[in-house]
Structure formats: C-alpha cells, structure tokens
Write a protein that holds these residues in place. Structure first.
Motif, PDB file in Angstrom:
ATOM      1  N   MET A 245      12.398   9.435  -5.308  1.00 20.44           N
ATOM      2  CA  MET A 245      12.522   9.463  -6.763  1.00 20.44           C
ATOM      3  C   MET A 245      12.722  10.878  -7.294  1.00 20.44           C
ATOM      4  O   MET A 245      13.600  11.129  -8.125  1.00 20.44           O
ATOM      5  CB  MET A 245      11.277   8.848  -7.417  1.00 20.44           C
TER       6      MET A 245
ATOM      7  N   ARG B 216      15.847  12.414  -9.457  1.00 21.71           N
ATOM      8  CA  ARG B 216      15.712  13.092 -10.743  1.00 21.71           C
ATOM      9  C   ARG B 216      16.396  14.447 -10.706  1.00 21.71           C
ATOM     10  O   ARG B 216      17.210  14.790 -11.568  1.00 21.71           O
ATOM     11  CB  ARG B 216      14.234  13.293 -11.103  1.00 21.71           C
TER      12      ARG B 216
ATOM     13  N   ILE C   2      16.020   4.997  -9.039  1.00 21.28           N
ATOM     14  CA  ILE C   2      14.949   4.897 -10.037  1.00 21.28           C
ATOM     15  C   ILE C   2      14.686   6.281 -10.620  1.00 21.28           C
ATOM     16  O   ILE C   2      14.525   6.443 -11.838  1.00 21.28           O
ATOM     17  CB  ILE C   2      13.662   4.350  -9.394  1.00 21.28           C
TER      18      ILE C   2
ATOM     19  N   ILE D  51      17.337   7.025 -13.119  1.00 23.95           N
ATOM     20  CA  ILE D  51      17.114   6.330 -14.388  1.00 23.95           C
ATOM     21  C   ILE D  51      16.030   7.027 -15.208  1.00 23.95           C
ATOM     22  O   ILE D  51      16.176   7.262 -16.405  1.00 23.95           O
ATOM     23  CB  ILE D  51      16.738   4.854 -14.136  1.00 23.95           C
ATOM     24  N   HIS D  52      14.965   7.411 -14.538  1.00 21.23           N
ATOM     25  CA  HIS D  52      13.870   8.080 -15.239  1.00 21.23           C
ATOM     26  C   HIS D  52      14.330   9.400 -15.855  1.00 21.23           C
ATOM     27  O   HIS D  52      14.016   9.717 -16.998  1.00 21.23           O
ATOM     28  CB  HIS D  52      12.691   8.318 -14.290  1.00 21.23           C
TER      29      HIS D  52
ATOM     30  N   ILE E  42      10.654  -2.295  -5.751  1.00 21.49           N
ATOM     31  CA  ILE E  42      10.558  -1.514  -6.981  1.00 21.49           C
ATOM     32  C   ILE E  42      11.777  -1.656  -7.876  1.00 21.49           C
ATOM     33  O   ILE E  42      11.705  -1.390  -9.063  1.00 21.49           O
ATOM     34  CB  ILE E  42      10.392  -0.012  -6.699  1.00 21.49           C
TER      35      ILE E  42
ATOM     36  N   CYS F 272      11.581  -1.569 -12.327  1.00 25.41           N
ATOM     37  CA  CYS F 272      12.192  -0.580 -13.210  1.00 25.41           C
ATOM     38  C   CYS F 272      12.732  -1.257 -14.470  1.00 25.41           C
ATOM     39  O   CYS F 272      13.047  -2.438 -14.467  1.00 25.41           O
ATOM     40  CB  CYS F 272      13.328   0.078 -12.440  1.00 25.41           C
ATOM     41  N   LEU F 273      12.796  -0.487 -15.524  1.00 26.84           N
ATOM     42  CA  LEU F 273      13.353  -1.008 -16.772  1.00 26.84           C
ATOM     43  C   LEU F 273      14.474  -0.080 -17.214  1.00 26.84           C
ATOM     44  O   LEU F 273      14.200   1.055 -17.551  1.00 26.84           O
ATOM     45  CB  LEU F 273      12.245  -1.052 -17.830  1.00 26.84           C
TER      46      LEU F 273
ATOM     47  N   ILE G 131       4.889   0.397  -7.295  1.00 33.17           N
ATOM     48  CA  ILE G 131       5.783   0.028  -8.377  1.00 33.17           C
ATOM     49  C   ILE G 131       5.364   0.593  -9.723  1.00 33.17           C
ATOM     50  O   ILE G 131       6.163   0.708 -10.634  1.00 33.17           O
ATOM     51  CB  ILE G 131       5.914  -1.498  -8.547  1.00 33.17           C
TER      52      ILE G 131
ATOM     53  N   ALA H 238       7.501   3.238 -10.723  1.00 35.99           N
ATOM     54  CA  ALA H 238       8.919   2.932 -10.846  1.00 35.99           C
ATOM     55  C   ALA H 238       9.245   2.443 -12.248  1.00 35.99           C
ATOM     56  O   ALA H 238      10.361   2.555 -12.732  1.00 35.99           O
ATOM     57  CB  ALA H 238       9.326   1.874  -9.827  1.00 35.99           C
TER      58      ALA H 238
ATOM     59  N   LEU I 280       9.313   2.046 -16.288  1.00 35.61           N
ATOM     60  CA  LEU I 280       9.592   3.000 -17.358  1.00 35.61           C
ATOM     61  C   LEU I 280       9.084   2.393 -18.654  1.00 35.61           C
ATOM     62  O   LEU I 280       9.631   1.374 -19.079  1.00 35.61           O
ATOM     63  CB  LEU I 280      11.093   3.267 -17.429  1.00 35.61           C
TER      64      LEU I 280
END
Lengths: 340, 340
Positions: free
Chosen positions: A221, A225, A250, A253-254, A277, A281-282, B277, B280, B282
């Motif tokens: 992750m 980033r 992920i 995305i973050h 995972i 994630c959203l 998770i 992971a 958000l």
DNA sequence: GTGAAAGCGCTAACAC
DNA sequence: GTGTTAGCGCTTTCAC
C-alpha cells in the motif's frame, strides 16, 4: 495411547488381523471382522501414523512452503491445499519461509526430514536452477505461482501476461488514453510479465506508454501511495492507472483521495489479484481475479499424484485470471476533471 | 533416503554412536565425533522424524485447529503459532474445521492419530463440557479466543468486555450521544461480552441504549450493510455506530456511503479486531486491536510447555485489546448534518 | 567411550 | 482366513 496389540489381545486375534480390518484390505472372516471392529470402537483405537509412515516409507503428508500464511494471498493458498489434501487423506504441514533463499531451503530440508511425500512450494527467492535440482530430487515437489521452463509439468502458474493484457484492454475499452502504470520496483517475474502484457495491449491499440507514466515502488500500500504521489508531482496527466497488484492499488486509491482526486470519477484504478481487501476498499476495486484457491488445490493434488506415481506427464498447468468489475473503473467520457 | 546405519557403516562406528552425535548427548570421543559429523555432512543425513517420533513417543508436532486459514484473523493465528513452534523446533500441522462441532472433533481425532503433542484450538461450535473433557484427555491442548471457567489455565483469551468498554468510552469521549450498536444475530460468547461491555460503559456515562438502536445481523460485510440500512429505514437517529467487528464495520461504512452519509463527517464508525482490511477501507477504520499473533504465539508456547511438563499452573492467560485511532471516528461537535 | 540388543507400533511376506 | 516373523529407523539400557 492404545495400540494394535491392545486391540488384538482384547479381541483375541493377532495384530495382523486387526491391521487387516483397520485398512480394509486382505481377507478377514465376517464375524471376526465385526468382532475386531467392535473392540476398535470400544477402545477408541487409532493407528499410530508415525509407525505407519515408518513402515510404509511414506507419511501421507503434504508440505506447503510459502512466505507467510498471514498474508491473505498465502492464506488462500494454504486453504486450497488443505482442502485437496483432506480429500486424499493427507495432512498438511505449513512452513513459512520468509525473505530469503536460505529460509526456503531450510523449509524444504525440514519437510524432507519429516518424509513429506508431496510439497507445494511458493518460492520467491530461489533461482530456477536450484529449484530444478530440487524438483529432480523430490518427485512430489510442485511449484505454484511460478513457471520454470525446464520443468513445466511441475509448475502451476498463472498467465500474468494475458491477464495484464486483459486489464489494459478493458481500460482502453472504457475510452482511456492517458494511462499511467504502477509496477514494483524490484521486477520479479510476475512484475515483468504483467508489465509486458500491458505494453503489448497498449501498443496494439496504438497507445504509447512513456516511461514518465510509470511509477515503480514497493509492492504494498505504501508503495502504491508513493508511486502515484510522485506521478502527480511530476505533472503526469492520466485518467486511469493500471496497478501491479491490489495492495498497491488500494494505496493508489488512498493517495488519490488524499490529494482530492476522486476514484473513479476523476481517475480509474485497476488492480490485480483480487485479494479480500479489494472488496473492503471504497470504491471497491476492479481487478483481475487470481484463482489462488483453485490453483493451490490443483497443485496439492498434482503433488500428491506425482509423489505416488512419479508419472511426470508432459501436461502443463496454466490458469487464467479474469476480470472482476467493481467500482474503481468508469468510462473515460464520464470524467469531469482531468488532472495533470 | 539415507539412514543412520548408512552413516554408521561409512564412518565405521555403530548406529548408537551416530545417534549420540546427532543428538549431541551422551559421551562420544572427540575425534570420533568429528569423524561421524563429517560423514553426516557428506551424506546429507537427516534423522527420520517418524522413527524418532515412534521411539520417543512424541512427535514434536503442534496442531492448529481453526475454521479457515484463509480468513485473515485465522491466518494471523496460524502464523503466530508457526513462529513460536519453529523456535521450539516443532512443526505445525494445520487443520481447518469449519462450521460444526463434528468437524472440530474430527480435526482433534486426526491430530491425535498423528500423535500431536500440543494443540492450539479455536473452537466455535463445541460446548464447554465437550472441550473440558478433551482438555482432560489431552494435556497439551490449549484453547484460543475462548474462556472456559473450569479450565482457565488452558485458555488464551481476550478481554472482550473491557475492550468494548474502551471503544464505547472513546466514542463517548468524542462527544457522541446518539449511538447505535451493531452486533451479530447469533450471539456467541464474544458478541455477548462485547455487547455488555458497551452497555456497561454507556450506562455509567448516563447514556441509555434503546433496543431500537441496535441492529443484529450476520457477522460479515453484508450483515453490516443490512444492519445499518434497517436502522436508517427505521428512522433511528445516530452520530456514531459501535460495530461488533471489522467486517461488519466495513459493511456499515459502505452502506452509509451508498446512502450518501459520509464517514466520519456525518457518522463515526468504530470496529473491533483490527483485521488487515481495516486499513484498506476509506476512511481507514478506527478499531480495537486484537493481538492475534501474539496470543497465538503465546498459546503455542503454552501448549508445548503443557505437553512436555503437564504442569498445569493456575495462572490465567488474558490479553487486552487496545484502541487504534484511524480515520472513521471524529468529534461529535464537528458533525454538520445528523441523520434520522 | 563404544557397541550389541531390544523395542517403539505397524505392515507384509510367508506359513499353516 | 489367520497367525508368526521380520523389519521400517531410531533411541536406550546395559555390557564391555
């Protein structure tokens, strides 16, 4: 612990007879069998597997070697292997071998000492040569998530190249043209294959991939980033990112979110692996599904089969990833803002 | 496979002598020892563990029984156990026992058959009584994530009640008063304890928890989603949700998002377990950290110790969760909109 | 210090 | 059909 002799004594027969009824082989009289079975049940007799292993010269044990069970990918791997093993009446012993060829070799050594008949190994550090020698010595050794050209029939692997092509084509089909790629810094075979797959698909679509558009970092992750952050600060313009794996994706995305860039409205992101995972994630991550459990289960069966018959047929064991559409990719035309 | 006799023959000594140097015990002449060691190295001799197990009446095997390695929580458990076992020169055999007491008993049975000395078990389905009897029969059996009053020294467990209290107090300290609770439908011991912890903390803060404010569903993401959805459609008013575990909490966040409710701006969410998770998601999930690996490692050592000495000291093995602040909880005062 | 012999629990010929 | 025997690879007395 109660032994075969105890059963024999109580039942008034010889140990051989008990052995015969336990294994369900050889001739035993009907009434005699019933009598013995009764005593077995009453006494709760269970054959000593160690003694069996000793005399049979095989231990019905499947060894699983991988970096670390606690990582979702390897947990799934272990689980798939366990299921298949259980079906064949094998037990599975897990050996974590993290970070070095030395650790991997020690794991093999330890498994050999236990007279493991069959081994499924996920090797990240040993060379093809070393692995070939090993495979030569150990008939029931199978490699997972790795392809070694000299011993194709011992490898259960995924077509990373084609998978990456599919991912790239999917992104292209969504109308994206400004594409960034994030891969890992230390390019192992997976990373190379996936990267090439992407290039292949992009090329044949007439979309060029400039090296300025590719970020290279650690495959986690934090790496994800860092990689996008750099891309952005370098002023790279993109509406979609193809990422090496889900963990990095992920992270991407973050970081995008932290920069005020929305996924997928502003930028689409696609991962690879389909880890647990990816769904946490959203938005949920659109990614290439890696059928780890099926592959592990297949590998376990193969290892057991090889250990028993040593028939090393020439067939190959190649699996295909497939696309899982979730929420992190949308049409390029739907994009309102484009960063850069 | 090369045996002790082979080494003895080549070295020109007796098997007993080889055995002595291998185990580093008993008297062996200095030059003799060196000579034997040399042959061992040259031949690559490894003692056959099955034979050792047979004669020693112990197999140096740690069994780990749990529902499913592929679930992050249990992967961590297996991993912790593996590390501890490796240190003590134990191998670990994994046995998945999913869904029923029967499966759990079969796993025990199979492990006994392998003459496992030590077992770490995560039992979700067997009753205290059954487990007590088992513990009585098997000195090296240790339960993890479960407290059985009759055999406290065999249980490695977490203070769920206090953990839940801490979570609740934290939420209260952030100024939240309109609180919803989401727990699991089938209330196992964990669920009860956590729920009571929440009630205790809320009560002593003078905040009442109406049953209308509690949702009860399956302990997974889908359950979490369904639970908040119901709460919302019932017109329940809340600015914070205390959730049974991380999986449900992630579901809650997703559903809230789908309803256009922002986390944490509109509603704060706190989980429990601190699974992989949780990071992971958000926003990243604020949650109670469950030290699975440490506990598993501790449990493994305990099981091995008990199996070797059978000294069942009266000490208990209680661990504490602790709060991990991430992004899903903020001050109630900072809340702009309140739903309901 | 070192070796010979017995035995761990089981299976596999081979008798009967 | 069933029992007797030997032996899998190792450790452990017990002699020497």
């Amino acid at each position: 612990m109660i032994t075969i002799k105890d059963v024999a004594r109580v039942a008034g027969v010889s140990p051989s007879t008990v052995s015969r009824v336990v294994r369900g082989e050889g001739k035993v009289g009907k009434v005699c069998r019933a009598k013995v079975q009764k005593v077995i049940d009453e006494l709760g007799y269970r054959p000593n597997i160690n003694a069996q292993a000793l005399v049979n010269q095989k231990s019905n044990t499947l060894g699983v070697i991988m970096p670390n069970v606690s990582m979702s990918f390897f947990g799934a791997l272990a689980c798939g292997a366990e299921q298949a093993a259980k079906e064949q009446n094998y037990r599975v012993v897990i050996s974590n071998a993290f970070g070095s060829e030395k650790a991997e070799m020690e794991a093999i050594d330890s498994l050999m000492q236990h007279r493991c008949d069959a081994i499924v190994m996920h090797s990240a550090h040993a060379s093809d040569e070393v692995l070939c020698k090993l495979a030569d010595k150990i008939p029931g050794l199978v490699f997972i998530n790795r392809f070694i050209p000299q011993i194709p029939n011992r490898c259960v692997w995924l077509d990373n190249n084609l998978g990456a092509q599919e991912a790239a084509r999917y992104i292209l089909s969504k109308g994206h043209i400004d594409i960034a790629v994030i891969t890992r810094e230390v390019m192992n075979s997976d990373a190379k294959l996936r990267f090439e797959g992407i290039k292949t698909a992009l090329n044949s679509a007439g979309v060029s991939l400039n090296e300025t558009n590719v970020g290279r970092r650690d495959a986690d992750m934090a790496g994800g980033r860092a990689a996008v952050r750099e891309l952005i600060s370098n002023g790279v313009k993109f509406s979609a990112v193809l990422v090496y794996n889900d963990n990095m994706a992920i992270g991407v995305i973050h970081e995008l979110h932290a920069c005020g860039i929305q996924v997928p409205q502003d930028v689409s992101v696609i991962g690879f692996d389909d880890l647990l995972i990816s769904v946490a994630c959203l938005p949920q991550l659109t990614t290439m599904h890696y059928p780890v459990e099926e592959m592990a289960s297949y590998a376990a069966k193969l290892a057991i089969e090889l250990s028993e018959n040593s028939i090393s047929s020439g067939r190959t064991h190649l699996f295909m990833p497939h696309l899982v559409e979730r929420g992190s990719v949308i049409e390029a035309t739907a994009i309102e803002t484009e960063i850069g």
